[in-house]
Design an enzyme around this catalytic site. Sequence first.
Site, PDB file in Angstrom:
ATOM      1  N   GLY A 206     -73.937 -94.163 -34.975  1.00 16.56           N
ATOM      2  CA  GLY A 206     -73.161 -93.240 -35.689  1.00 16.56           C
ATOM      3  C   GLY A 206     -74.011 -92.072 -36.306  1.00 16.56           C
ATOM      4  N   PRO A 208     -75.717 -89.337 -38.699  1.00 22.03           N
ATOM      5  CG  PRO A 208     -77.362 -87.662 -38.517  1.00 22.03           C
ATOM      6  CD  PRO A 208     -76.098 -88.143 -38.080  1.00 22.03           C
ATOM      7  N   GLY A 209     -76.389 -90.386 -42.086  1.00 24.54           N
ATOM      8  CA  GLY A 209     -75.837 -90.785 -43.331  1.00 24.54           C
ATOM      9  C   GLY A 209     -74.759 -91.513 -43.644  1.00 24.54           C
ATOM     10  CB  THR A 210     -72.380 -93.136 -41.007  1.00 25.55           C
ATOM     11  OG1 THR A 210     -73.287 -93.214 -40.191  1.00 25.55           O
ATOM     12  CG2 THR A 210     -71.614 -91.829 -40.771  1.00 25.55           C
ATOM     13  CG  HIS A 428     -57.007 -81.112 -28.135  1.00 25.14           C
ATOM     14  ND1 HIS A 428     -57.203 -80.191 -27.342  1.00 25.14           N
ATOM     15  CD2 HIS A 428     -57.654 -82.122 -27.640  1.00 25.14           C
ATOM     16  CE1 HIS A 428     -58.318 -80.594 -26.365  1.00 25.14           C
ATOM     17  NE2 HIS A 428     -58.456 -81.881 -26.539  1.00 25.14           N
ATOM     18  CD  GLU A 429     -58.388 -85.578 -29.951  1.00 29.42           C
ATOM     19  OE1 GLU A 429     -58.256 -86.275 -28.920  1.00 29.42           O
ATOM     20  OE2 GLU A 429     -59.034 -84.478 -29.704  1.00 29.42           O
ATOM     21  CG  HIS A 432     -56.562 -86.135 -25.318  1.00 32.88           C
ATOM     22  ND1 HIS A 432     -56.646 -85.543 -24.035  1.00 32.88           N
ATOM     23  CD2 HIS A 432     -57.354 -85.150 -25.994  1.00 32.88           C
ATOM     24  CE1 HIS A 432     -57.665 -84.663 -23.941  1.00 32.88           C
ATOM     25  NE2 HIS A 432     -57.950 -84.401 -24.850  1.00 32.88           N
ATOM     26  CG  ASP A 505     -60.330 -82.856 -23.055  1.00 32.95           C
ATOM     27  OD1 ASP A 505     -61.398 -83.482 -23.286  1.00 32.95           O
ATOM     28  OD2 ASP A 505     -59.658 -82.291 -23.829  1.00 32.95           O
TER      29      ASP A 505
HETATM   30  P1  ADP Z   1     -78.108 -93.590 -42.111  1.00 30.79           P
HETATM   31  O1  ADP Z   1     -79.160 -94.735 -41.668  1.00 30.79           O
HETATM   32  O2  ADP Z   1     -76.938 -93.909 -41.390  1.00 30.79           O
HETATM   33  O3  ADP Z   1     -78.477 -92.400 -41.833  1.00 30.79           O
HETATM   34  P2  ADP Z   1     -78.327 -94.356 -44.741  1.00 30.79           P
HETATM   35  O4  ADP Z   1     -77.948 -95.801 -44.632  1.00 30.79           O
HETATM   36  O5  ADP Z   1     -79.763 -93.996 -44.858  1.00 30.79           O
HETATM   37  O6  ADP Z   1     -77.514 -93.695 -43.420  1.00 30.79           O
HETATM   38  O7  ADP Z   1     -77.523 -93.835 -45.865  1.00 30.79           O
HETATM   39  C1  ADP Z   1     -77.944 -92.828 -46.886  1.00 30.79           C
HETATM   40  C2  ADP Z   1     -77.431 -93.363 -48.403  1.00 30.79           C
HETATM   41  O8  ADP Z   1     -76.187 -92.866 -48.438  1.00 30.79           O
HETATM   42  C3  ADP Z   1     -77.437 -94.661 -48.688  1.00 30.79           C
HETATM   43  O9  ADP Z   1     -78.553 -95.021 -49.356  1.00 30.79           O
HETATM   44  C4  ADP Z   1     -76.166 -94.865 -49.437  1.00 30.79           C
HETATM   45  O10 ADP Z   1     -76.565 -94.359 -50.779  1.00 30.79           O
HETATM   46  C5  ADP Z   1     -75.168 -93.722 -48.887  1.00 30.79           C
HETATM   47  N1  ADP Z   1     -74.317 -94.317 -48.096  1.00 30.79           N
HETATM   48  C6  ADP Z   1     -74.426 -93.989 -46.775  1.00 30.79           C
HETATM   49  N2  ADP Z   1     -73.226 -94.518 -46.194  1.00 30.79           N
HETATM   50  C7  ADP Z   1     -72.669 -95.151 -47.110  1.00 30.79           C
HETATM   51  C8  ADP Z   1     -71.580 -96.388 -47.201  1.00 30.79           C
HETATM   52  N3  ADP Z   1     -70.695 -96.440 -45.910  1.00 30.79           N
HETATM   53  N4  ADP Z   1     -71.231 -96.944 -48.335  1.00 30.79           N
HETATM   54  C9  ADP Z   1     -72.112 -96.378 -49.577  1.00 30.79           C
HETATM   55  N5  ADP Z   1     -73.097 -95.870 -49.525  1.00 30.79           N
HETATM   56  C10 ADP Z   1     -73.450 -95.196 -48.290  1.00 30.79           C
HETATM   57 ZN    ZN Z   2     -59.487 -83.181 -25.841  1.00 34.58          ZN
END
Ligand code: ADP
Ligand code: ZN
Length: 610
Positions: A206, A208-210, A428-429, A432, A505
């Site tokens: 996924g 970054p930051g998810t 578009h989607e 598809h 596509d």
């Molecule tokens: P990744 O490893 O995917 O880059 P992280 O796990 O390091 O992301 O996420 C960084 C911070 O963002 C986490 O410590 C949290 O505070 C917040 N965060 C990210 N995703 C979520 C989520 N799904 N639910 C709650 N907090 C989240």
């Molecule tokens: Zn497409």
Amino acid sequence: MKKNQKLLFILLTTFFLLLSLFLIERDLYRYDKVTYFEFKTLLREGKVQDVVIKKKEIYGKFLESAADTLSQIRKTPVKVGTYFKTVYPDDPELFKLLEEKGINYEVKPDSNLWVTVLSWVLPFVLLFLFWIFLLRRFAGPDGGIMSIGKSKAKVYVEKEIKVTFQDVAGVDEAVEELKEIIEYLKNPQKFVRLGAKIPKGVLLVGPPGTGKTLLAKAVAGEADVPFISISGSSFVEMFVGVGAARVRDLFAQAEALAPCIIFIDEIDAVGRVRGISPTGGAEEREHTLTQLLTEMDGFDPKKGVIIIAATNRPEILDPALLRPGRFDRVVVVDRPDLKGREAILRLHCREIKLAPDVDLKVIAARTPGMVGAELANIVNEAALLAARKGKDAVGMEDFEEAIDRVVAGLARKSRYLSPEEKRRIAYHEAGHAICAAVFTPKEKVHRVSIIPRGVAALGYTLQLPEEEKYLLTKEELLAKVCVLFGGRVAEELVFGEVSTGAQNDLEKATEIARAMVLDYGMSEVLGPQTFRKREHLFLDVPFKERELVSEETARLIDEEISKILKSCYDKTKELLQAEREKLDRMAELLLQKEVLEGEELEKILYTHNS
Ligand code: ADP
Ligand code: ZN
Ligand code: MG
């Protein structure tokens, strides 16, 4: 460090020392050679200085403009250094000349042995001291290069993790899939007894930051096991063999702590496809990767060690990593949808005092495409802003301001979509998806998303096959091409013109059509023959065009490819024209919800009552 590695290290260093010594020696004592005649001419013109006469040689210093004289004599431009030397032919006139010119000269016996020896040994000693100094510098508190392979410095072991699934929101599907892993960790015997195979590795994919790191920690927290984490990039070091040694250490540590979780962040740093490397230094990474694969294969799953890895670039991973017994479970941690964003905001607002006017639903709607980390950032910014203004609670306008700040920060990094663009992507989607439902009914449309900056560029339609397929018929290939055209055709029908969004596509569709003609012999005109062959049997490298195709054949090939593409395009257009009402309905729904899946999707795509 192993014995022979150490020896090699010392040998190499010695070699380099000698080499540099040699180079320095040559540089310090470089004399330009001149003939005796040249020397005497220079002497007569007063262009030399400090002459030293030994038994057989004369040394001295050039004065300025000596080069001019030499150039004249040699009739070509000459460059000179500081010193010269020449042979001494026992010329009694020389001393008269020297005295006449008033040049300071010295007659030396054969060179002093001591001086020679010292001039050799001194640089050596200096370099040696320098080397020792360097070693001291590198040998930090954790041993530095003297303890290569002990990965203690980079591995983080946390025995008690406080994070649980309570701290994760908006990625329910990923959580669901990971719950199973916790069962294994808590009670491996339960599964082993029945002979069930315990998974060894889970790959979290996924942007970054998810929340990938967060999820991995939550698994450890829920199962109440130690969490050993290391970053993929820290495996790859400058010394050959270090990465592999680190991997070995890592698994040894894990075994001692089992049951536990090994978390490898940024696994793409080690796990890139082997064999293709634009830059050098790939060998070390390959060793590391091979070691990782070996350790994973040799690991006894009954011990209760589960390896979780994370990446945001799954496409560059070596397929060997994804084979059974390795990271055979892939869990997608996608950007959260509207509901997910609201849940994440709610979670991070747990300890924040909110004013009554705050509506998290509205904030979630205003932050499409943002990931958990960004949402957490917004909540924090809003709280900071409110505190700065001396408020009692965080109000809606603080959130608005915080969003603007975070968006402004992000806007530089990524594109934000206008409503017009969003509508286009929705159509578009939807195009598809509708084509997929009709042309490839066996591959159910699982999810349609128009969340910007999602897993794919702008939006995506995810199809999952009901059964695994190894062979594709001609019909199925043509159907795939039609589905690929669906997006572009929908745009054309609704907006009257196409956009650049369909490039990928088209590329894929063209590649399928080309493969049909060139590789699979599916063209009736050209008959059963192939025109390309793979460079490499195992690596997924592109096909190479066979040479020696006649012009006539080349023209036919092009024609056939065009014909396939054209007929698919027409077919797609026909369908979407007929289903225009459904297309509008679906695009509208997508614009509202951003993501369609499950029952809702089923209803619109697979029921025929309208
Ligand atoms: P990744 O490893 O995917 O880059 P992280 O796990 O390091 O992301 O996420 C960084 C911070 O963002 C986490 O410590 C949290 O505070 C917040 N965060 C990210 N995703 C979520 C989520 N799904 N639910 C709650 N907090 C989240
Ligand atoms: Zn497409
Ligand atoms: Mg992370």
